[in-house]
Structure formats: C-alpha cells, structure tokens
Motif scaffolding. Structure first.
Motif, PDB file in Angstrom:
ATOM      1  N   THR A  86      -5.010  -3.292  -3.734  1.00  8.10           N
ATOM      2  CA  THR A  86      -4.076  -4.260  -3.136  1.00  8.10           C
ATOM      3  C   THR A  86      -2.680  -4.057  -3.701  1.00  8.10           C
ATOM      4  OG1 THR A  86      -5.895  -5.853  -2.968  1.00  8.10           O
ATOM      5  CG2 THR A  86      -3.672  -6.694  -2.649  1.00  8.10           C
ATOM      6  N   ARG A  87      -2.593  -3.853  -5.005  1.00 13.38           N
ATOM      7  CA  ARG A  87      -1.284  -3.607  -5.618  1.00 13.38           C
ATOM      8  C   ARG A  87      -0.653  -2.333  -5.071  1.00 13.38           C
ATOM      9  NH1 ARG A  87      -4.218  -5.580 -10.176  1.00 13.38           N
ATOM     10  NH2 ARG A  87      -4.623  -3.478 -10.977  1.00 13.38           N
ATOM     11  N   ALA A  88      -1.483  -1.307  -4.834  1.00 14.94           N
ATOM     12  CA  ALA A  88      -0.961  -0.055  -4.284  1.00 14.94           C
ATOM     13  C   ALA A  88      -0.476  -0.243  -2.851  1.00 14.94           C
ATOM     14  CB  ALA A  88      -2.046   1.025  -4.340  1.00 14.94           C
ATOM     15  N   LEU A  89      -1.208  -1.030  -2.046  1.00 11.87           N
ATOM     16  CA  LEU A  89      -0.765  -1.312  -0.680  1.00 11.87           C
ATOM     17  C   LEU A  89       0.578  -2.025  -0.670  1.00 11.87           C
ATOM     18  CD1 LEU A  89      -3.835  -2.572   1.415  1.00 11.87           C
ATOM     19  CD2 LEU A  89      -2.581  -0.429   1.683  1.00 11.87           C
ATOM     20  N   LEU A  90       0.718  -3.020  -1.538  1.00  9.81           N
ATOM     21  CA  LEU A  90       1.980  -3.757  -1.601  1.00  9.81           C
ATOM     22  C   LEU A  90       3.121  -2.852  -2.050  1.00  9.81           C
ATOM     23  CD1 LEU A  90       0.676  -7.082  -3.192  1.00  9.81           C
ATOM     24  CD2 LEU A  90       1.543  -6.780  -0.870  1.00  9.81           C
ATOM     25  N   ALA A  91       2.838  -1.954  -2.982  1.00 12.29           N
ATOM     26  CA  ALA A  91       3.868  -1.034  -3.466  1.00 12.29           C
ATOM     27  C   ALA A  91       4.288  -0.042  -2.389  1.00 12.29           C
ATOM     28  CB  ALA A  91       3.363  -0.280  -4.698  1.00 12.29           C
ATOM     29  N   ALA A  92       3.372   0.254  -1.444  1.00 13.90           N
ATOM     30  CA  ALA A  92       3.673   1.218  -0.374  1.00 13.90           C
ATOM     31  C   ALA A  92       4.414   0.574   0.800  1.00 13.90           C
ATOM     32  CB  ALA A  92       2.372   1.843   0.133  1.00 13.90           C
ATOM     33  N   THR A  93       4.614  -0.733   0.761  1.00 16.53           N
ATOM     34  CA  THR A  93       5.282  -1.437   1.854  1.00 16.53           C
ATOM     35  C   THR A  93       6.794  -1.344   1.697  1.00 16.53           C
ATOM     36  OG1 THR A  93       3.447  -3.007   1.981  1.00 16.53           O
ATOM     37  CG2 THR A  93       5.511  -3.655   3.036  1.00 16.53           C
ATOM     38  N   PRO A  94       7.530  -0.911   2.737  1.00 18.53           N
ATOM     39  CA  PRO A  94       8.998  -0.860   2.633  1.00 18.53           C
ATOM     40  C   PRO A  94       9.572  -2.244   2.327  1.00 18.53           C
ATOM     41  CG  PRO A  94       8.231   0.288   4.599  1.00 18.53           C
ATOM     42  CD  PRO A  94       7.059  -0.440   4.047  1.00 18.53           C
ATOM     43  N   ARG A  95      10.549  -2.309   1.429  1.00 20.16           N
ATOM     44  CA  ARG A  95      11.191  -3.559   1.050  1.00 20.16           C
ATOM     45  C   ARG A  95      12.654  -3.508   1.474  1.00 20.16           C
ATOM     46  NH1 ARG A  95       8.705  -6.603  -3.042  1.00 20.16           N
ATOM     47  NH2 ARG A  95      10.526  -7.957  -2.769  1.00 20.16           N
ATOM     48  N   PHE A  96      13.014  -4.342   2.446  1.00 17.91           N
ATOM     49  CA  PHE A  96      14.384  -4.336   2.934  1.00 17.91           C
ATOM     50  C   PHE A  96      15.344  -5.026   1.966  1.00 17.91           C
ATOM     51  CE2 PHE A  96      11.781  -3.914   6.792  1.00 17.91           C
ATOM     52  CZ  PHE A  96      12.337  -2.750   7.287  1.00 17.91           C
TER      53      PHE A  96
ATOM     54  N   HIS B 122      -2.215  -3.750   9.650  1.00 18.87           N
ATOM     55  CA  HIS B 122      -1.865  -3.038   8.426  1.00 18.87           C
ATOM     56  C   HIS B 122      -0.471  -3.438   7.967  1.00 18.87           C
ATOM     57  CE1 HIS B 122      -0.265  -0.548  11.740  1.00 18.87           C
ATOM     58  NE2 HIS B 122       0.746  -0.388  10.923  1.00 18.87           N
ATOM     59  N   ASP B 123       0.163  -4.370   8.696  1.00 19.57           N
ATOM     60  CA  ASP B 123       1.547  -4.773   8.439  1.00 19.57           C
ATOM     61  C   ASP B 123       1.566  -5.981   7.503  1.00 19.57           C
ATOM     62  OD1 ASP B 123       4.191  -5.659   8.517  1.00 19.57           O
ATOM     63  OD2 ASP B 123       4.462  -5.046  10.607  1.00 19.57           O
ATOM     64  N   LEU B 124       1.809  -5.741   6.219  1.00 20.46           N
ATOM     65  CA  LEU B 124       1.785  -6.820   5.243  1.00 20.46           C
ATOM     66  C   LEU B 124       2.963  -7.774   5.411  1.00 20.46           C
ATOM     67  CD1 LEU B 124       0.624  -4.812   2.114  1.00 20.46           C
ATOM     68  CD2 LEU B 124      -0.679  -6.514   3.385  1.00 20.46           C
ATOM     69  N   GLY B 125       4.046  -7.302   6.014  1.00 19.64           N
ATOM     70  CA  GLY B 125       5.173  -8.186   6.292  1.00 19.64           C
ATOM     71  C   GLY B 125       4.792  -9.275   7.281  1.00 19.64           C
TER      72      GLY B 125
ATOM     73  N   GLY C 213      -9.160 -23.589  12.766  1.00 15.44           N
ATOM     74  CA  GLY C 213      -7.705 -23.670  12.754  1.00 15.44           C
ATOM     75  C   GLY C 213      -7.009 -22.755  11.765  1.00 15.44           C
ATOM     76  N   GLU C 214      -7.761 -22.018  10.962  1.00 14.31           N
ATOM     77  CA  GLU C 214      -7.168 -21.158   9.930  1.00 14.31           C
ATOM     78  C   GLU C 214      -6.720 -19.828  10.514  1.00 14.31           C
ATOM     79  OE1 GLU C 214      -8.402 -19.470   5.471  1.00 14.31           O
ATOM     80  OE2 GLU C 214      -9.954 -19.735   6.989  1.00 14.31           O
ATOM     81  N   THR C 215      -5.714 -19.225   9.864  1.00 19.31           N
ATOM     82  CA  THR C 215      -5.295 -17.866  10.206  1.00 19.31           C
ATOM     83  C   THR C 215      -5.640 -16.945   9.052  1.00 19.31           C
ATOM     84  OG1 THR C 215      -3.445 -18.693  11.527  1.00 19.31           O
ATOM     85  CG2 THR C 215      -3.358 -16.397  10.859  1.00 19.31           C
ATOM     86  N   LEU C 216      -6.538 -16.000   9.316  1.00 16.31           N
ATOM     87  CA  LEU C 216      -6.982 -15.067   8.287  1.00 16.31           C
ATOM     88  C   LEU C 216      -6.594 -13.657   8.692  1.00 16.31           C
ATOM     89  CD1 LEU C 216     -10.196 -14.996   6.238  1.00 16.31           C
ATOM     90  CD2 LEU C 216      -9.716 -12.989   7.652  1.00 16.31           C
ATOM     91  N   ALA C 217      -6.057 -12.906   7.752  1.00 18.27           N
ATOM     92  CA  ALA C 217      -5.672 -11.514   8.001  1.00 18.27           C
ATOM     93  C   ALA C 217      -6.712 -10.567   7.440  1.00 18.27           C
ATOM     94  CB  ALA C 217      -4.320 -11.218   7.374  1.00 18.27           C
ATOM     95  N   LEU C 218      -7.039  -9.556   8.219  1.00 17.93           N
ATOM     96  CA  LEU C 218      -7.906  -8.464   7.779  1.00 17.93           C
ATOM     97  C   LEU C 218      -7.007  -7.240   7.680  1.00 17.93           C
ATOM     98  CD1 LEU C 218     -10.964  -8.337   7.217  1.00 17.93           C
ATOM     99  CD2 LEU C 218     -11.280  -7.557   9.565  1.00 17.93           C
ATOM    100  N   VAL C 219      -6.735  -6.771   6.455  1.00 22.37           N
ATOM    101  CA  VAL C 219      -5.732  -5.732   6.261  1.00 22.37           C
ATOM    102  C   VAL C 219      -6.327  -4.519   5.547  1.00 22.37           C
ATOM    103  CG1 VAL C 219      -3.899  -7.456   6.148  1.00 22.37           C
ATOM    104  CG2 VAL C 219      -4.889  -6.603   4.038  1.00 22.37           C
TER     105      VAL C 219
END
Length: 295
Positions: free
Chosen positions: A251-261, A213-216, A33-39
């Motif tokens: 991981t920190r670099a990936l989050l920093a590369a994500t557009p923030r609306f 690859h969509d962290l949002g 029942g879990e939802t796991l993301a592979l990013v």
C-alpha cells in the motif's frame, strides 16, 4: 449485518500454462449506503472479483471454486440461474468498463434502458418509455426525449457512460458495482461522471463498490478501501486511516507511485520489483502450506 459479505472468494482460470488464481481468498464487506474502493495494479483481480459477485465469469475458462458471497443474508453462489437473474439489475447493478464497447451497437439507447425496466420491474409500453425518459433526464442527458432513438455510435464517450449509469441506477438497486467507470474519458468528463454517481448514490441510498487503480479518485469518493495484489486482499481500512497510515508495504508503494500535483518536482517511484517478487514468493509459500494441510 453488512449488506454484502465476500468470504474467502476463489476464482480461477484454466490456461495453457496452468491454473491462474485470479481471486485467491478475497474477504471484505460493504454496509448499506457505503462506498468501498477495490484498488490495486492492473491484473490484481479487482474486476474478476466484481464479475464473480454477479456470477458473470465465463465458464470455461473461468470458474468460482470456493467461498461465499452473502447479499442480504443469501449466498449468491447457491442461487439458481433464474434466481440470479432476479438479483442482477434489480438488487445489484454494474457500471461496466469501456463505455465505447459496453452498449449493444444494434439497439437504441432508449431500448436498452427500457429493457432494464421490463426485466426487473415488469413495465411495458408507455410505462417503460416514461421511466426511461425520466432516468435519462436524471443523468442529465441533453434533449433526452430525442436521444431515446439514438444508437451508441451517435453519442460521445461521456454520453455513453451516462447511459451506462442510467441503466445501473434505473431500478434503484441496493448495490452498484462501478468497474473503472472513468476509463478512456478525459479529466473534465471524469469529474462530471464521478459527481453524477455520487449524486445518484446519495439520492437512492445505494451502496457503491468502486473498482479502480486511481487513488486520487478513491481519496475523494470512498469511505473504505480494500487493497488487492495477486488475487489476495493485503489491506482493508477506512480511507482516511489508509492514506494517513498505510499498514502494508505494498500500500505504501502504491501511494508512493501516485503522481502528486502538490509536489511537481517529485520523480515517479514505481512499485519496487523486489517487493513484487517477495509478494509472489509469499503467495507460493501460502499455497504450499494449504496443499500440505489438505494432504
């Protein structure tokens, strides 16, 4: 016991330039029942990991050379081809990338869904037709009965993705692998598709491996996150913890590369080249250590 455990999975491809280690010791697990993301970035091994789990890696040039994939306590890598066919669709199903090309163009969508019921549930004739109509209505295909006779080219991208979702959830598998299911869809349709997947997952109690690859999307949909780079797992954590306190610098670099609306004036910050170079050097060092240990 976890529903699925991937342990030290290794998948390689033979190329003209040598051996490409697409998945190199990946380890993670998924509970029922879990939802796991592979990013991770494109080329990090996400999709190859998913294909390896269903033993769909083409050999040659690809080959699973090591590790275990334990599903309900059985190692899928030790099953015969016939046993594995019994797992696919019935126990583990997959929503493939690219709805424009994942369906067979010479068969109607109704026939392609009915095939899942025939192969996995043994339904034939009227029973398979009724089950196919039911699942089309479940994924909210308008005028479902008439759409049974449509060919894929007669449907929009969003409708084709709903057909792929219908095929995946048709036999109520324990695990569904969604390989970037919103690729090539516009934002409005993406939202509808994600809502549909969540609803079907909740109704059937299905575990979901979401490759993206969509962290949002990950932040809204997933309970646990596995971050990959260069075929290796760099970080694994509950989603809330990972977004609040990412442990690995990648991981920190990936989050920093994500557009923030919520910060429209911020400039995009790509993953620093020097970080990628350090990670590649670390991979080479670990490989060298492993070869010395074997020697």
């Amino acid at each position: 016991m976890a529903l699925l455990e991937v342990r030290r999975l290794q998948t390689q491809f033979t190329t003209r330039a040598g051996i490409a280690k697409a998945v190199d010791g990946a380890t993670f697990s998924i509970d029922a029942g879990e939802t796991l993301a592979l990013v991770g970035e494109s080329g990090c091994g996400k999709s190859v990991t998913a294909f390896s789990m269903l033993r769909l890696v083409a050999d040659p040039p690809g080959r699973i050379i090591g590790g275990e994939i334990l599903f309900d306590g059985r190692d899928l890598l030790q099953l015969s081809d016939a046993e594995m066919r019994g797992v696919r669709g019935d126990r583990i199903a997959m929503i493939f990338q690219e709805p424009m090309t994942s369906l067979n163009p010479v068969h109607t969508v109704g026939a392609q869904i009915a095939e899942a019921f025939r192969l996995s549930k043994g339904l034939t004739g009227a029973e398979a037709d009724k089950a196919t109509l039911d699942v089309l209505e479940r994924v909210r295909i308008p005028d479902a009965r008439s759409r049974l006779g449509y060919y894929p080219h007669q449907l929009s991208g969003g409708m084709r993705q709903r057909i792929l979702i219908a095929i995946a959830f048709a036999c109520e598998p324990k695990l569904v692998i969604a390989d970037e299911p919103t690729t090539a869809l516009d934002v409005t349709v993406q939202k509808q598709i994600l809502r549909l997947i969540r609803e079907l997952q909740a109704a059937q109690g299905t575990a979901l491996l979401f490759v993206t690859h969509d962290l949002g999307v990950v932040a809204k949909l997933c309970e646990h996150v596995v971050v990959m780079h260069g075929g290796r797992v760099l970080e694994s954590a509950p989603a809330e913890s990972l977004f609040a306190h990412p442990a690995h610098e990648y991981t920190r670099a990936l989050l920093a590369a994500t557009p923030r609306f919520d910060r429209p004036g911020d400039a995009l910050r790509p993953v620093p080249p020097e970080l990628a170079a350090r990670l590649e050097a670390e991979v080479r060092r670990l490989d060298g250590d492993a070869l010395e240990a074997v020697a």
